[in-house]
Scaffold this motif. Structure first.
Motif, mmCIF file in Angstrom:
data_model
loop_
_atom_site.group_PDB
_atom_site.id
_atom_site.type_symbol
_atom_site.label_atom_id
_atom_site.label_comp_id
_atom_site.label_asym_id
_atom_site.label_seq_id
_atom_site.Cartn_x
_atom_site.Cartn_y
_atom_site.Cartn_z
ATOM 1 N N TYR A 1 0.421 -0.671 -0.069
ATOM 2 C CA TYR A 1 -0.494 0.103 0.006
ATOM 3 C C TYR A 1 0.975 1.114 0.236
ATOM 4 N N ARG A 2 0.209 2.172 -0.145
ATOM 5 C CA ARG A 2 1.241 3.455 -0.302
ATOM 6 C C ARG A 2 2.406 3.790 0.832
ATOM 7 N N ALA A 3 3.592 3.525 0.305
ATOM 8 C CA ALA A 3 4.307 3.830 1.961
ATOM 9 C C ALA A 3 4.636 2.520 2.381
ATOM 10 N N LEU A 4 4.449 1.542 1.836
ATOM 11 C CA LEU A 4 4.316 0.759 2.717
ATOM 12 C C LEU A 4 3.988 0.652 4.238
ATOM 13 N N ALA A 5 4.927 -0.198 4.739
ATOM 14 C CA ALA A 5 4.871 -0.112 6.040
ATOM 15 C C ALA A 5 5.443 1.906 6.464
ATOM 16 N N ALA A 6 6.368 2.545 6.068
ATOM 17 C CA ALA A 6 6.309 3.497 6.407
ATOM 18 C C ALA A 6 5.310 4.575 7.046
ATOM 19 N N THR A 7 3.823 4.417 6.965
ATOM 20 C CA THR A 7 3.009 4.727 7.452
ATOM 21 C C THR A 7 3.206 4.543 9.248
ATOM 22 N N ALA A 8 2.738 3.410 9.106
ATOM 23 C CA ALA A 8 2.577 2.732 10.744
ATOM 24 C C ALA A 8 3.438 3.085 11.625
ATOM 25 N N ASN A 9 4.952 2.878 10.782
ATOM 26 C CA ASN A 9 5.879 3.560 11.902
ATOM 27 C C ASN A 9 6.348 4.621 11.922
ATOM 28 N N HIS A 10 5.983 5.541 10.634
ATOM 29 C CA HIS A 10 5.654 6.889 11.029
ATOM 30 C C HIS A 10 5.512 7.583 12.249
ATOM 31 N N PHE A 11 3.745 6.690 11.922
ATOM 32 C CA PHE A 11 2.894 7.005 13.313
ATOM 33 C C PHE A 11 2.771 6.889 15.051
ATOM 34 N N ALA A 12 3.769 5.535 14.418
ATOM 35 C CA ALA A 12 3.893 5.595 15.869
ATOM 36 C C ALA A 12 5.269 5.801 16.256
ATOM 37 N N ARG A 13 6.322 5.897 15.995
ATOM 38 C CA ARG A 13 7.347 6.828 16.465
ATOM 39 C C ARG A 13 7.160 8.525 16.178
ATOM 40 N N GLU A 14 6.153 8.936 15.732
ATOM 41 C CA GLU A 14 5.909 10.242 15.560
ATOM 42 C C GLU A 14 5.248 10.900 16.651
ATOM 43 N N SER A 15 4.084 9.615 16.800
ATOM 44 C CA SER A 15 2.938 9.808 17.537
ATOM 45 C C SER A 15 4.298 9.953 19.348
ATOM 46 N N ALA A 16 5.062 8.765 19.731
ATOM 47 C CA ALA A 16 5.836 8.413 20.826
ATOM 48 C C ALA A 16 6.695 9.801 20.961
ATOM 49 N N MET A 17 7.247 10.028 19.917
ATOM 50 C CA MET A 17 8.008 11.635 19.546
ATOM 51 C C MET A 17 7.319 13.192 20.515
ATOM 52 N N ASP A 18 6.091 13.083 20.273
ATOM 53 C CA ASP A 18 5.103 14.376 20.545
ATOM 54 C C ASP A 18 5.298 13.681 22.330
ATOM 55 N N GLU A 19 4.820 12.673 22.214
ATOM 56 C CA GLU A 19 4.634 12.100 23.880
ATOM 57 C C GLU A 19 6.092 12.677 24.265
ATOM 58 N N LEU A 20 6.474 12.094 24.580
ATOM 59 C CA LEU A 20 8.106 12.062 24.726
ATOM 60 C C LEU A 20 8.887 13.750 24.626
ATOM 61 N N ALA A 21 7.991 14.736 24.208
ATOM 62 C CA ALA A 21 8.541 16.045 24.047
ATOM 63 C C ALA A 21 7.841 16.672 24.870
ATOM 64 N N ARG A 22 6.281 16.319 25.013
ATOM 65 C CA ARG A 22 4.836 16.810 26.273
ATOM 66 C C ARG A 22 6.053 16.446 28.524
ATOM 67 N N MET A 23 6.265 14.905 28.097
ATOM 68 C CA MET A 23 6.795 14.738 29.069
ATOM 69 C C MET A 23 8.172 15.800 30.198
ATOM 70 N N ALA A 24 8.643 15.712 28.189
ATOM 71 C CA ALA A 24 10.116 16.528 28.756
ATOM 72 C C ALA A 24 9.546 18.522 28.886
ATOM 73 N N GLY A 25 8.099 18.133 29.284
ATOM 74 C CA GLY A 25 8.397 19.739 28.818
ATOM 75 C C GLY A 25 8.778 20.618 28.123
ATOM 76 N N ALA A 26 9.221 19.984 26.613
ATOM 77 C CA ALA A 26 9.438 21.110 25.626
ATOM 78 C C ALA A 26 8.545 20.798 24.475
ATOM 79 N N GLU A 27 9.044 22.194 23.641
ATOM 80 C CA GLU A 27 8.427 22.367 22.400
ATOM 81 C C GLU A 27 8.307 21.591 21.606
ATOM 82 N N PRO A 28 7.145 20.904 20.978
ATOM 83 C CA PRO A 28 7.749 20.026 19.787
ATOM 84 C C PRO A 28 8.493 19.578 18.198
ATOM 85 N N LEU A 29 8.120 20.517 18.259
ATOM 86 C CA LEU A 29 9.485 21.786 16.928
ATOM 87 C C LEU A 29 10.534 21.167 17.408
ATOM 88 N N ALA A 30 10.900 21.983 18.753
ATOM 89 C CA ALA A 30 12.162 22.325 19.216
ATOM 90 C C ALA A 30 12.590 20.773 19.620
#
Length: 723
Positions: A515-544
């Motif tokens: 399917y378009r992008a193969l598993a890259a969609t699933a892996n980005h969904f999990a990783r970038e969601s987790a990165m957002d969770e980690l940023a908020r856990m750290a009290g950091a702005e998500p982009l920074a």
């Protein structure tokens, strides 16, 4: 000699499950059928001792022959000056006919509208592995540029010999060679008439750098656009042949069911109807589509049902509990990456994250369903069908019917709605088997229900993340496991000293594949969601927080470009408003996506209001076409992010219709801004897949920003947000 004899095998990405599955049918060679095809003559067929080996036909590996380096195999110049270019790549809506023609125009120095492309015809074009993996631009583009450049040099040499002058005083432009000193000129067509462009392409042949492009790199109208808009273009279902009949195939009532007894008495009573039974395959042929439908309905089959192993409710537990042993050796090692020590990284962490993310089975849901027209004539099989891999379909048909590949001709009309969903030629062997029995051409078009049920789905997946944050608010450890979905883009682009990243193949209950992008969609969904969770856990702005962990300047650049266009960070001015950001790397492209959502907390409705997608894929060949690719990816990604999911139980798909399977509608579409980052210092990369991967995590992160509710399963809000 078949082109197959000199090929070298190469591994397919593991999530291209459709390439590993066994053939759907094993047909018997029946003399009475072949008498209809051959008219009673003598035929010589390739017989293989091991039927299983006969059916492989490249399954599980790509066949990579050395490409022809003779210019004439790729390009011809007609007496009227028209240029024909031959490529095994196919046009499935991504507009590569235009971008490839632009690159030929650039190097050959002819007008773009003088070029016509012959694509994906197994008798007219050089062998090609297929159109997938965002490979057309980075592989076929340079190949055709080299061919065009060499052809231009050959024409200059021809003119120099004709005029007995030094080639250095000759220039090629607008399909003409001109002598700078005398001003005399001669068209390419006059030079090429009666000549064969037989020169071999040199690997080191210089090409025009992207920074100097005049045709490539600029917007160009879609080739043959008027034909598509006015309906003049013929898709496979539009093909008509003299004496053609219409076929239908009997489908099982559920996954795994096999055909037992078949009462065809009533079906055969229908005027002109033919019933075909070959092992587990059964179908009908009739003079009209309506008669074929009646004949199919008149069949009385007995099915041997297979027990269902799970349902859409229990599928995540099922695949998590049914992991299979991964491959060993080099290929297996590519499915696992380790660096540093997870134990040491987690021990150094002051905060820890452990979460599970899931993605559902989703359908390709193409507007053009699978279809094929098959004709046997004098022992030769010709099939018209929409497929991304016409040569693989040719080889599969040759193996299935035990004939030489040279006796099979696959024609690929430009087709629609592919994006990994038409790697296989599912309708081709069915139409060919029916045509062999009928002794006439047969057209077979899948119904919408067949498409939703028997085509392959994007794989279901479970992704487990375990990560740690140090006192300096940097990630100390990253452990990531993907079950079933696949390893595409599984590696994190972020700088983390201690990592363990692994893909786990599993058993799976439904037919699944690319399917378009193969598993890259699933892996980005999990990783970038987790990165957002980690940023908020750290009290950091998500982009920074992301930029703090990035050393890839190209990825950092698209994050900054998206943020600038979006106005990140944004201040909320309305209840239920939220903003999210996500991005990543795949197929040598970089994507960053910002999303604004609006959530009605009373009704639970989620609306994506605005999306900004910044994309970089090296030097841009066609900005308009690329803009369309990126915009379309956001629309396509919206369905899987919010509401698309296949529902199944007892081996049956329960939402096999557009009325029950939710796809994006016009009212769902957000405002979409595309930012194209042109890197003329980088070679062009493909763009068909990567732009889709940032949409879902950006939307999920925005929903959390709006509501404080973290959604870790795609689709995230199939029935609205439940808080």
């Amino acid at each position: 000699m078949s082109a197959r004899t000199s090929e070298k095998p190469a591994a397919l990405e593991p999530e291209r499950y459709e390439a590993f599955e066994p053939p759907a049918y094993h047909f018997d060679v029946e003399r009475r059928d072949f008498l209809k095809v051959l008219g009673g003559g003598i035929g010589v067929f390739l017989l293989v001792g091991n039927p299983a080996l006969a059916q492989e036909s490249g399954r599980g590996q790509l066949r990579m022959p050395a490409l022809p380096q003779n210019v004439g195999a790729w390009l011809r110049i007609a007496p009227d000056g028209k240029v024909t270019v031959f490529t095994g790549k196919v046009e499935v809506g991504q507009n590569v006919r235009t971008s490839l023609a632009q690159q030929v125009s650039e190097e050959l120095h002819v007008a773009l509208d003088s070029i016509s492309m012959v694509m994906g015809d197994t008798e007219r074009t050089p062998y090609d592995m297929g159109t997938f993996g965002s490979l057309t631009t980075p592989t076929m583009g340079p190949q055709l540029r080299k061919i065009a450049s060499v052809a231009r040099d050959m024409l200059i040499d021809m003119a120099a010999r004709k005029w007995q002058v030094d080639r250095g005083r000759l220039v090629a432009a607008n399909g003409t060679i001109t002598d700078k000193e005398t001003g005399r000129s001669i068209p390419y067509a006059a030079l090429a008439q009666g000549e064969t462009l037989a020169k071999t392409v040199a690997a080191e042949d210089p090409l025009t750098p992207p920074s100097e492009w005049k045709v490539a790199g600029k917007p160009a109208p879609k080739v043959n656009a008027v034909d598509f808009v006015t309906g003049r273009h013929q898709y496979t279902p539009d093909v008509r042949l003299p004496g053609m009949m219409y076929g239908k195939v009997l489908r099982p009532p559920s996954y795994g069911a096999t055909l037992g007894a078949l009462d065809d008495t009533q079906a055969k009573a229908i005027h002109g109807a033919i019933v075909v039974r070959d092992g587990n395959f059964a179908g009908v042929v009739a003079p009209t589509p309506e008669a074929a439908e009646r004949a199919l309905g008149a069949l009385r089959p007995q099915w041997n049902a297979a027990p269902a192993e799970t349902s859409s409710e229990g599928v995540y537990d099922y695949i998590r509990k049914n992991a299979v042993e991964a491959e060993s050796g080099e290929r297996g090692n590519r499915l696992r990456h380790a660096a540093g020590s997870i134990e040491a990284g987690m021990a150094a962490a002051h905060q820890r994250l452990e979460q599970t993310y899931t993605v559902a089975y989703i359908a390709h849901a193409p507007l053009e369903p699978r279809a094929a027209v098959a004709q046997w004539e004098n022992g030769k099989l010709t099939v018209w069908t929409g497929t991304q891999r016409p040569f693989a379909v040719r080889d599969d048909l040759a193996s299935l019917f035990k004939v030489d590949a040279g006796s099979v001709h696959v024609v690929m009309p430009d087709t629609g709605a592919a994006y990994g969903g038409k790697h296989t030629g599912d309708a081709a062997p069915e139409a060919a088997r029916l045509a062999r029995a009928a002794g006439k051409p047969v057209k077979l078009v899948w119904t919408r229900e067949e498409e939703f049920t028997w085509a392959y789905f994007r794989p279901v997946g479970v992704m487990e993340v375990r990560a740690g944050l140090g006192a300096d608010r940097r990630i100390t450890a990253w452990e990531y496991h993907n079950y079933n979905s696949g390893p595409s883009a599984i590696a994190t682009p972020y700088d983390i000293p201690n990592q363990l990243v692994q893909f786990h193949p599993t058993k799976y209950p439904l037919r699944q594949g690319s399917y378009r992008a193969l598993a890259a969609t699933a892996n980005h969904f999990a990783r970038e969601s987790a990165m957002d969770e980690l940023a908020r856990m750290a009290g950091a702005e998500p982009l920074a927080f992301r930029l703090k962990h990035l050393s890839d300047p190209r990825l950092a650049a698209v994050f900054q470009a998206a943020a600038k266009k979006f106005g990140w960070p944004r201040r909320k001015i309305a209840p239920g408003q939220g903003f999210g950001i996500a991005g990543g790397i795949e197929k040598n492209g970089r994507i960053a996506t910002c999303a604004e959502v609006s959530v009605d907390r009373k009704s639970g409705s989620v609306r994506v209001v605005h999306v900004v997608a910044a994309f970089e894929c090296g030097a841009i060949v066609n900005p308009d076409g690329l803009n369309n690719q990126v915009s379309g990816a956001q629309v396509m990604g919206l369905g899987g992010a919010l509401f698309e999911a296949i529902e199944f139980a007892d081996g049956k798909i329960s939402n096999a219709a557009f009325s029950r399977y939710r796809v994006p509608r016009f009212r769902d579409l957000p405002a979409i801004d595309v930012v194209l980052v042109d890197r003329t210092d980088q070679p062009p990369a493909g763009a068909g897949e990567t732009p889709i991967v940032g949409l879902a995590p950006a939307v999920g992160n925005a929903i959390f920003d709006a509501t404080g509710v973290r959604l870790r399963s795609m689709p995230m809000a199939p029935h609205g947000l439940k808080t």
